[in-house]
Enzyme design. Structure first.
Site, mmCIF file in Angstrom:
data_model
loop_
_atom_site.group_PDB
_atom_site.id
_atom_site.type_symbol
_atom_site.label_atom_id
_atom_site.label_comp_id
_atom_site.label_asym_id
_atom_site.label_seq_id
_atom_site.Cartn_x
_atom_site.Cartn_y
_atom_site.Cartn_z
ATOM 1 C CB SER A 14 59.354 48.654 17.646
ATOM 2 O OG SER A 14 59.295 50.070 17.514
ATOM 3 C CG ASP A 15 65.708 49.973 19.502
ATOM 4 O OD1 ASP A 15 65.600 51.208 19.676
ATOM 5 O OD2 ASP A 15 66.711 49.339 19.872
ATOM 6 C CG HIS A 16 64.616 55.539 16.979
ATOM 7 N ND1 HIS A 16 64.795 55.934 15.678
ATOM 8 C CD2 HIS A 16 64.234 56.649 17.660
ATOM 9 C CE1 HIS A 16 64.564 57.223 15.573
ATOM 10 N NE2 HIS A 16 64.225 57.689 16.757
ATOM 11 N N GLY A 17 62.453 53.030 15.031
ATOM 12 C CA GLY A 17 62.313 52.820 13.596
ATOM 13 C C GLY A 17 62.408 51.388 13.134
ATOM 14 C CB ALA A 18 62.779 48.209 15.003
#
Length: 769
Positions: free
Chosen positions: A285-289
């Site tokens: 995932s991307d950051h905090g996605a």
């Protein structure tokens, strides 16, 4: 202790992996990847499996003592943002030596356009149109990053960008599918070398999958609504090219696609990526996605967000705790199956295996005795940075051969970016240090020596808008980004005009700060800030020759500048050696050869302005001087871009002539050759890029006015000529039709060859059934 891992190939199978230290059962040989990893998974607890899916950053919410305990307990699979061997060694020791199963962790970082040495931003690298140079930049970056104990980079970023208002335009390679796809391949080859398991290689994780560059209005994180045909034809190919080149990882995009966020998009991550494309690597995932799925409105709480992400195939959760908190309950309830969990765990372990970490967890970290100061000047690759930066510069205008500058002249260097080391680095400059960066002022002074006089004045602050300054400084990249001069605008301008009057020529360094072309830095305007515009108008009024050096991370609207400046050099953000590289071009020690990988609009109202637009029934006249009546146009200004895709001048002149096709027809199993003669008609050696475009004259669906299908960068001496040849096969004629079938259709095709996308020679041929 660590040396033993380097001798694994010489000892018995029992010693091959520290993961088997607690059992007398003989594991499968380490070279039998699938059996080896499956045997390991059979011994893992549920908590240890879920731990492998967590990608964590050291920071205020996870200080090192806590992260060491988490790693030793088997609750973390990888980390990012720890970028030295000294930082990473104790973390790997906690995993590979002290955890129950001794499973190594990996270390990731954003190595986008350099590591310790910063190369031009990605848009600048693309402007070189030199795949070998781009691959070299990635290779140097990989050697430096692996030397810091890093295993994986979240790059290349291959999002097609056709709206320059988007801040992350700077991080990508432009608007064209073909060019970006070729660059994606080169970057992956550079990062991974012959294998991502090599000690001097890092694994590439292509991003942002998918369509992130197509966010509505160019506003970061916004929605994407797109037809399948456009996806397959224009936006998906660069990701696939990177994967086919061997990229070991994929990062999911933050945007939604036709109503479903990428992080929860089963069609995107399972049906397309894994089933259709056959991807076997690691998806993060991307950051905090994953947590953001709640904000998207497709998950009502963290439990549902974790469920949606794991079922979609997001194997590693970056910087959130939802997998740790929610997956145990989801597995226990049966909402997430053991098979689904194991598929993700296997992906993580397989990526570590492919990085070589099971063979030697310390292969990139090494012994403490070998550690260097990560900030040491000796670690920089300055020569490569200078060579590649010179190739990234694009000469947009050069009226009456104002450039190159004479070293015997008195030069006034004026502008807020003339001596700004932090802005030379550009966005996402990783571990680059502005203290080691050569500014334009420094580069010009070194080039001149005692031969000429270089005068300097700031002239204007970057912007007079305090709210913009506050916004840019809020990013807090370790220190204040924008530091305005406390003098008022009148004082700064008066100093600049006094300096200008003493000079033979004015060089104005203007554009954006690096934070203005960054993630979350979308813009509503593309003109220069008012302070800089006022400075340029005052400098123009002096009557002195005016040369603009642009520094920016996106196309700008430059109609006034094009009309009034004598010469304009686009330098983007050119990196560690940027000042020297720009000086090389300004003084003629290097002949510029860059070409634009993205079109420059005349104004923000023209967006989108990409060259390979679809054909329409009422196109505007090709000649901007002709009035258009009931045609597709904006009536307030000329139609078409200010600077077209592929544009870039030289200090010499090139001429194309005698275009020929080897045949006027071909069948699917045949090919033909397009050839043209390129001649250097000027008085100095130089390089240019010969560009091949193809237009499908009639098809089952509407097709673009033209599409780039090949390019060659050619260097010629004065008076020298060369026949440039392009093979044309059926593959170059294929497209996705209304049924998403990738095929070529019989009919007439126009071959176009030029030095940019507008001024071309052309000839037709037929593809026979």
């Amino acid at each position: 202790m660590h040396t033993s891992f380097a001798l694994l190939g010489l000892v018995t199978c029992l010693t091959l992996s520290p993961a088997w230290a607690e059992t007398t059962e003989t594991p499968p040989p380490i070279d039998q990847k699938s059996a080896f990893l499956e045997h390991l998974m059979q011994r893992m607890t549920l908590e240890e499996k879920i731990g492998q899916l967590r990608l964590i950053s050291i920071g205020p919410d996870m200080p090192q003592p806590q992260i060491l305990k988490e790693i030793a307990a088997g609750r973390i699979g990888g980390t990012f943002n720890s970028i030295s061997r000294a930082e990473n060694r104790p973390l790997q020791e906690a995993a590979a030596l002290h955890s129950r199963l001794k499973i190594p962790i990996f270390f990731a970082f954003d190595v986008i356009h350099g590591h310790r040495t910063t190369f031009p931003i990605s848009l600048g690298l693309a402007s070189s149109w030199n795949l070998e140079a781009i691959q070299q930049a990635a290779r140097v970056s990989a050697v430096e990053a692996s030397g810091d104990g890093l295993d994986l980079t979240f790059a290349p970023m291959v999002d097609i960008s056709r709206d320059p208002r988007w801040g992350r335009t700077s991080e990508g390679f432009g608007e064209d599918t073909y060019l970006v796809s070729r660059i994606a391949e080169a970057m992956v080859r550079g990062y991974q070398g012959s294998s991502p398991s090599n000690a001097d290689s890092i694994m590439a994780s292509v991003k942002h999958f998918a369509l992130y560059g197509a966010v509505e209005g160019g506003r970061d994180y916004n929605v994407v609504d797109m037809s399948p045909m456009r996806m397959y034809q224009d936006y998906l190919p660069p990701y696939r090219a990177a994967i086919q080149a061997g990229a070991g990882g994929v990062m999911a995009a933050l945007n939604s696609i036709n109503g479903m966020p990428a992080t929860a998009n089963i069609w995107l991550m399972q049906d397309l990526l894994r089933k259709d494309w056959g991807f076997k690597g690691l998806v993060t995932s991307d950051h905090g996605a994953i947590w953001e799925l709640i904000r998207h409105g497709v998950a009502q709480d963290g439990r549902e967000a974790a469920k949606l992400a794991i079922k979609a195939g997001i194997s590693m959760s970056m910087h959130d705790s939802l997998y740790r908190d929610e997956l145990p309950k989801l597995i226990q309830s049966g909402e997430v199956s053991q098979k689904e969990l194991d598929a993700s765990v296997y992906e993580v372990l397989a990526a570590k295996y492919d990085m070589g970490l099971f063979h030697d967890p310390f292969r990139r970290i090494g012994e403490a005795s070998g550690d260097q100061d990560p900030k040491s000047e000796q670690r920089l690759n300055r020569e490569a940075a200078r060579q590649i930066a010179r190739q990234s510069l694009v000469l947009l205008k050069n009226e009456q051969n104002r450039l190159p500058l004479a070293k015997s002249s008195t030069i006034a260097l004026i502008g807020p970016l003339a001596d700004s080391p932090i802005d030379m680095l550009g966005s996402w400059s990783g571990a680059g240090r502005h203290q080691q960066t050569v500014t334009l002022r420094q580069g010009m002074q070194q080039a001149l020596g005692a031969e000429a006089k270089l005068l300097y004045a700031l002239g204007a602050n970057l912007t007079g808008n305090q709210s913009i300054i506050d916004y840019l400084n809020r990013f807090n990249w370790a220190e204040t980004e924008v530091n305005p001069d406390p003098r008022n605008a009148e004082q700064l301008l008066a100093e600049a005009l006094e300096v200008a009057q003493k000079a033979d020529v004015i060089v104005a360094a203007v554009g954006e700060s690096r934070g203005m072309s960054h993630e979350s830095s979308s813009r509503t305007q593309l003109t220069l800030p008012d302070t800089q515009k006022a400075l340029l108008k005052a400098l123009k009024a002096t009557g002195k020759p005016l040369v603009l050096v642009l520094m920016n991370g996106r196309p700008l609207a430059l109609e006034w500048e094009q009309e009034n400046a004598d010469a304009i050099l686009e330098t983007w953000f050119s990196g560690t050696e940027g000042g020297n590289a720009i000086a090389d071009v300004l003084f003629g020690d290097y002949n510029p050869s860059g070409k634009l990988p993205i079109s420059f609009p005349r104004s923000v109202g023209q967006i989108p302005t990409y060259y390979n637009r679809l054909r329409i029934g009422r196109p505007a006249p090709l000649d901007p001087k002709e009035p258009g009546n009931y045609t597709s146009q904006y009536f307030e200004e000329p139609n078409g871009p200010l600077y077209p895709f592929g544009h870039g001048l030289s200090y010499t002149q090139f001429q194309l002539s005698d275009m020929q096709l080897s045949s006027l027809e071909m069948t699917a199993d045949q090919s033909l050759e397009a050839r043209i003669t390129l001649k250097n008609t000027g008085d100095r050696a130089g390089e240019t890029v010969v560009q091949l475009y193809i237009r499908d004259e009639a098809a089952s669906i509407v097709r673009p006015v033209k599409e780039l299908k090949g390019f060659q960068k050619i260097q010629l001496q004065p008076g020298e000529q060369q026949v440039v040849r392009f093979p044309i096969t059926e593959e170059l004629l294929k497209f996705y039709n209304a049924q998403l079938e990738y095929k070529a259709e019989p009919g007439v095709f126009q071959v176009q060859i030029g030095l940019d996308s507008q001024q071309v020679q052309h000839q037709n041929f037929s593809l026979k059934p």
